[in-house]
Design a protein around this motif. Sequence first.
Motif, PDB file in Angstrom:
ATOM      1  N   GLY A   9      -5.245 -20.379   4.459  1.00  0.00           N
ATOM      2  CA  GLY A   9      -4.570 -19.932   6.148  1.00  0.00           C
ATOM      3  C   GLY A   9      -4.316 -18.622   6.417  1.00  0.00           C
ATOM      4  O   GLY A   9      -4.151 -17.489   4.672  1.00  0.00           O
ATOM      5  N   ASP A  10      -3.084 -17.694   7.034  1.00  0.00           N
ATOM      6  CA  ASP A  10      -2.848 -16.596   6.801  1.00  0.00           C
ATOM      7  C   ASP A  10      -1.039 -16.446   6.773  1.00  0.00           C
ATOM      8  O   ASP A  10      -0.747 -17.680   7.338  1.00  0.00           O
ATOM      9  CB  ASP A  10      -3.643 -16.511   8.738  1.00  0.00           C
ATOM     10  CG  ASP A  10      -2.782 -14.993   8.659  1.00  0.00           C
ATOM     11  OD1 ASP A  10      -1.835 -14.503   8.203  1.00  0.00           O
ATOM     12  OD2 ASP A  10      -2.969 -14.411   9.338  1.00  0.00           O
ATOM     13  N   PRO A  31      -2.340  -7.168   0.199  1.00  0.00           N
ATOM     14  CA  PRO A  31      -3.002  -6.288  -0.032  1.00  0.00           C
ATOM     15  C   PRO A  31      -2.452  -4.803   0.333  1.00  0.00           C
ATOM     16  O   PRO A  31      -1.401  -4.766   1.237  1.00  0.00           O
ATOM     17  CB  PRO A  31      -3.591  -6.024   1.826  1.00  0.00           C
ATOM     18  CG  PRO A  31      -3.729  -7.711   1.838  1.00  0.00           C
ATOM     19  CD  PRO A  31      -2.507  -8.468   1.206  1.00  0.00           C
ATOM     20  N   TYR A  38     -12.056  -7.210   0.464  1.00  0.00           N
ATOM     21  CA  TYR A  38     -11.862  -8.795   0.533  1.00  0.00           C
ATOM     22  C   TYR A  38     -12.327  -9.001   1.271  1.00  0.00           C
ATOM     23  O   TYR A  38     -12.399 -11.013   1.820  1.00  0.00           O
ATOM     24  CB  TYR A  38     -10.972  -9.019   0.765  1.00  0.00           C
ATOM     25  CG  TYR A  38      -9.471  -8.382   0.043  1.00  0.00           C
ATOM     26  CD1 TYR A  38      -9.196  -8.570  -1.061  1.00  0.00           C
ATOM     27  CD2 TYR A  38      -8.342  -7.333  -0.270  1.00  0.00           C
ATOM     28  CE1 TYR A  38      -8.743  -8.162  -2.113  1.00  0.00           C
ATOM     29  CE2 TYR A  38      -7.583  -6.731  -0.400  1.00  0.00           C
ATOM     30  CZ  TYR A  38      -7.261  -6.910  -1.296  1.00  0.00           C
ATOM     31  OH  TYR A  38      -6.664  -6.415  -2.583  1.00  0.00           O
ATOM     32  N   PHE A  53       2.981  -5.872   9.493  1.00  0.00           N
ATOM     33  CA  PHE A  53       2.490  -6.912   9.192  1.00  0.00           C
ATOM     34  C   PHE A  53       3.649  -7.343   7.849  1.00  0.00           C
ATOM     35  O   PHE A  53       3.890  -7.990   7.890  1.00  0.00           O
ATOM     36  CB  PHE A  53       0.930  -6.758   8.123  1.00  0.00           C
ATOM     37  CG  PHE A  53       0.807  -7.682   7.588  1.00  0.00           C
ATOM     38  CD1 PHE A  53       0.112  -8.961   7.644  1.00  0.00           C
ATOM     39  CD2 PHE A  53       0.515  -6.493   6.296  1.00  0.00           C
ATOM     40  CE1 PHE A  53      -0.125  -9.629   6.645  1.00  0.00           C
ATOM     41  CE2 PHE A  53       0.423  -8.133   5.247  1.00  0.00           C
ATOM     42  CZ  PHE A  53      -0.415  -9.091   5.482  1.00  0.00           C
ATOM     43  N   GLN A 176      -7.541  -8.900  -9.154  1.00  0.00           N
ATOM     44  CA  GLN A 176      -7.419  -9.980  -9.531  1.00  0.00           C
ATOM     45  C   GLN A 176      -6.373  -8.577 -11.145  1.00  0.00           C
ATOM     46  O   GLN A 176      -5.913  -7.886 -11.309  1.00  0.00           O
ATOM     47  CB  GLN A 176      -8.124 -10.610 -10.827  1.00  0.00           C
ATOM     48  CG  GLN A 176      -8.195 -11.174 -11.585  1.00  0.00           C
ATOM     49  CD  GLN A 176      -9.036 -11.856 -12.785  1.00  0.00           C
ATOM     50  OE1 GLN A 176     -10.252 -11.532 -12.638  1.00  0.00           O
ATOM     51  NE2 GLN A 176      -8.913 -12.592 -13.864  1.00  0.00           N
ATOM     52  N   LYS A 177      -5.241  -9.498 -11.069  1.00  0.00           N
ATOM     53  CA  LYS A 177      -4.114  -9.068 -12.061  1.00  0.00           C
ATOM     54  C   LYS A 177      -3.955  -9.404 -13.533  1.00  0.00           C
ATOM     55  O   LYS A 177      -4.373 -10.919 -13.405  1.00  0.00           O
ATOM     56  CB  LYS A 177      -2.683  -9.526 -11.085  1.00  0.00           C
ATOM     57  CG  LYS A 177      -2.727  -8.640  -9.295  1.00  0.00           C
ATOM     58  CD  LYS A 177      -2.360  -7.125 -10.195  1.00  0.00           C
ATOM     59  CE  LYS A 177      -2.512  -6.404  -8.864  1.00  0.00           C
ATOM     60  NZ  LYS A 177      -3.630  -6.957  -7.990  1.00  0.00           N
ATOM     61  N   ILE A 220      -0.880 -19.364  -0.812  1.00  0.00           N
ATOM     62  CA  ILE A 220      -1.440 -19.038  -0.068  1.00  0.00           C
ATOM     63  C   ILE A 220      -2.400 -17.809   0.212  1.00  0.00           C
ATOM     64  O   ILE A 220      -2.180 -17.137  -0.562  1.00  0.00           O
ATOM     65  CB  ILE A 220      -0.567 -18.909   1.561  1.00  0.00           C
ATOM     66  CG1 ILE A 220       0.755 -19.656   1.064  1.00  0.00           C
ATOM     67  CG2 ILE A 220      -1.264 -18.594   2.497  1.00  0.00           C
ATOM     68  CD1 ILE A 220       1.527 -18.991   2.351  1.00  0.00           C
ATOM     69  N   GLU A 221      -3.706 -18.439   0.779  1.00  0.00           N
ATOM     70  CA  GLU A 221      -5.502 -17.232   0.654  1.00  0.00           C
ATOM     71  C   GLU A 221      -6.206 -17.068   1.782  1.00  0.00           C
ATOM     72  O   GLU A 221      -6.793 -18.503   1.737  1.00  0.00           O
ATOM     73  CB  GLU A 221      -6.276 -17.545  -0.278  1.00  0.00           C
ATOM     74  CG  GLU A 221      -7.461 -16.405  -0.396  1.00  0.00           C
ATOM     75  CD  GLU A 221      -7.039 -15.677  -1.069  1.00  0.00           C
ATOM     76  OE1 GLU A 221      -6.351 -14.490  -1.514  1.00  0.00           O
ATOM     77  OE2 GLU A 221      -7.891 -14.541  -0.174  1.00  0.00           O
TER      78      GLU A 221
HETATM   79  C1  LIG Z   1      -4.349  -8.242  -3.659  1.00  0.00           C
HETATM   80  S1  LIG Z   1      -4.958  -9.471  -3.404  1.00  0.00           S
HETATM   81  C2  LIG Z   1      -4.349 -10.673  -4.733  1.00  0.00           C
HETATM   82  C3  LIG Z   1      -4.487 -11.126  -5.972  1.00  0.00           C
HETATM   83  C4  LIG Z   1      -4.420 -11.712  -6.905  1.00  0.00           C
HETATM   84  N1  LIG Z   1      -3.090 -11.378  -7.400  1.00  0.00           N
HETATM   85  C5  LIG Z   1      -4.805 -11.652  -8.248  1.00  0.00           C
HETATM   86  O1  LIG Z   1      -4.466 -11.805  -9.496  1.00  0.00           O
HETATM   87  O2  LIG Z   1      -6.111 -12.248  -8.037  1.00  0.00           O
HETATM   88  C6  LIG Z   1      -4.195  -9.584  -2.000  1.00  0.00           C
HETATM   89  C7  LIG Z   1      -5.231 -11.563  -1.253  1.00  0.00           C
HETATM   90  O3  LIG Z   1      -4.274 -11.213   0.013  1.00  0.00           O
HETATM   91  C8  LIG Z   1      -5.318 -11.851   0.542  1.00  0.00           C
HETATM   92  N2  LIG Z   1      -5.015 -11.752   1.794  1.00  0.00           N
HETATM   93  C9  LIG Z   1      -5.357 -10.686   2.968  1.00  0.00           C
HETATM   94  N3  LIG Z   1      -4.721 -11.013   3.954  1.00  0.00           N
HETATM   95  C10 LIG Z   1      -4.211 -12.324   3.913  1.00  0.00           C
HETATM   96  C11 LIG Z   1      -2.994 -12.929   4.602  1.00  0.00           C
HETATM   97  N4  LIG Z   1      -3.027 -12.604   6.102  1.00  0.00           N
HETATM   98  N5  LIG Z   1      -2.856 -14.077   4.240  1.00  0.00           N
HETATM   99  C12 LIG Z   1      -3.510 -14.471   2.835  1.00  0.00           C
HETATM  100  N6  LIG Z   1      -3.584 -13.877   2.178  1.00  0.00           N
HETATM  101  C13 LIG Z   1      -4.703 -12.514   2.901  1.00  0.00           C
HETATM  102  C14 LIG Z   1      -6.665 -11.446   0.174  1.00  0.00           C
HETATM  103  O4  LIG Z   1      -7.634 -11.670   0.996  1.00  0.00           O
HETATM  104  C15 LIG Z   1      -6.584 -10.633  -1.565  1.00  0.00           C
HETATM  105  O5  LIG Z   1      -6.985 -12.503  -1.950  1.00  0.00           O
END
Ligand SMILES: C[S@@+](CC[C@H](N)C(=O)[O-])C[C@H]1O[C@@H](n2cnc3c(N)ncnc32)[C@H](O)[C@@H]1O
Length: 304
Positions: A9-10, A31, A38, A53, A176-177, A220-221
């Motif tokens: 979810g968001d 992000p 993404y 945001f 990916q970190k 959360i994703e």
């Molecule tokens: C910088 S990445 C995180 C990478 C993570 N640390 C890893 O090691 O894989 C940011 C993630 O936030 C997700 N995302 C973007 N907007 C979002 C939202 N409003 N709520 C939840 N996830 C969101 C994106 O799909 C993306 O996978």
Amino acid sequence: MTEYNLIFGDALVELKKLPDSSVDLIVADPPYNLGKDYGKTKDNLEKTEYLEFSKEWLAECNRLLKPNGSIYIFMGIRYISYIYQILEDDLGLDFQNWIVWHYTQGLGKKKGFSSRHDDILVFSKGSNPKFNLDDIRIPQKFYRKINNMRGANPGNVWEFSHVHYCNENRQNHPTQKPEGLIERIVLASSDENDVVLDPFSGSGTTLRVCQQLNRNGIGIEIHQEYIDLTHDRLSKEFNGFDSIDPRMERVPFDLRDPEIREEYLRNHENWFLKNHPDSVEKFRKEVKKLYEVSKVKPKQKELF
Ligand SMILES: C[S@@+](CC[C@H](N)C(=O)[O-])C[C@H]1O[C@@H](n2cnc3c(N)ncnc32)[C@H](O)[C@@H]1O
């Protein structure tokens, strides 16, 4: 036995459903608004929209943190000062650290200097956050009587390479970190059985680290494919974290006294390489090179 909870979810919606003061540590890698792909979501909001945001999810994180809980936020240069201001001025959180994550590879720019670092802001809710220094020490460079041979503070410039495409733990996710980096954060600022939240879970790096370090991870994703990928990642056998600070593998110079040396070497793998079986062989080779071949006097050259 700890659990993980991965929520599809968001973050703006899902964070609101979690109870006040229920989280010990937040690791947020949102992000950066730099146009990353993404899939469905846009990573190119108007500046004011992105800041709104950011304010909204950060306010929720503040509500969720327990007293003296910590929040680590990954951020690129463009927005980091704004995020700092929100944390300090709007939310009244306590500044703890500004960590530079230095990486050695990345795009080579034709004009201007190529970027080789991201930054991590560390704030806490209260002035006395948890900090488990003994769990994150790095090996000393030299043996000295005055040195604490249990290890030194790693400082605020951390080198970890990105997870290479040829690494078997590489996931199909653009940002990916490295697990070693998240390992240090989780060890420093939480204890076993604590609750650790990652509001932008991506490929599930924080959840994987929490699973292996006995923390209760919540992620959360917003993208279903990353949720699926994370469940898959968390079901795999663990063979060590996918990355390590190179300083963890170094053998101190000047360990000439055989008794001291033996005691130190017995401990090193346990202290510094516990979750990194891949590094043990490299470390042993280095020990051989320094102390078995030359026996008396190690070469006075720095390893890194
Ligand atoms: C910088 S990445 C995180 C990478 C993570 N640390 C890893 O090691 O894989 C940011 C993630 O936030 C997700 N995302 C973007 N907007 C979002 C939202 N409003 N709520 C939840 N996830 C969101 C994106 O799909 C993306 O996978």
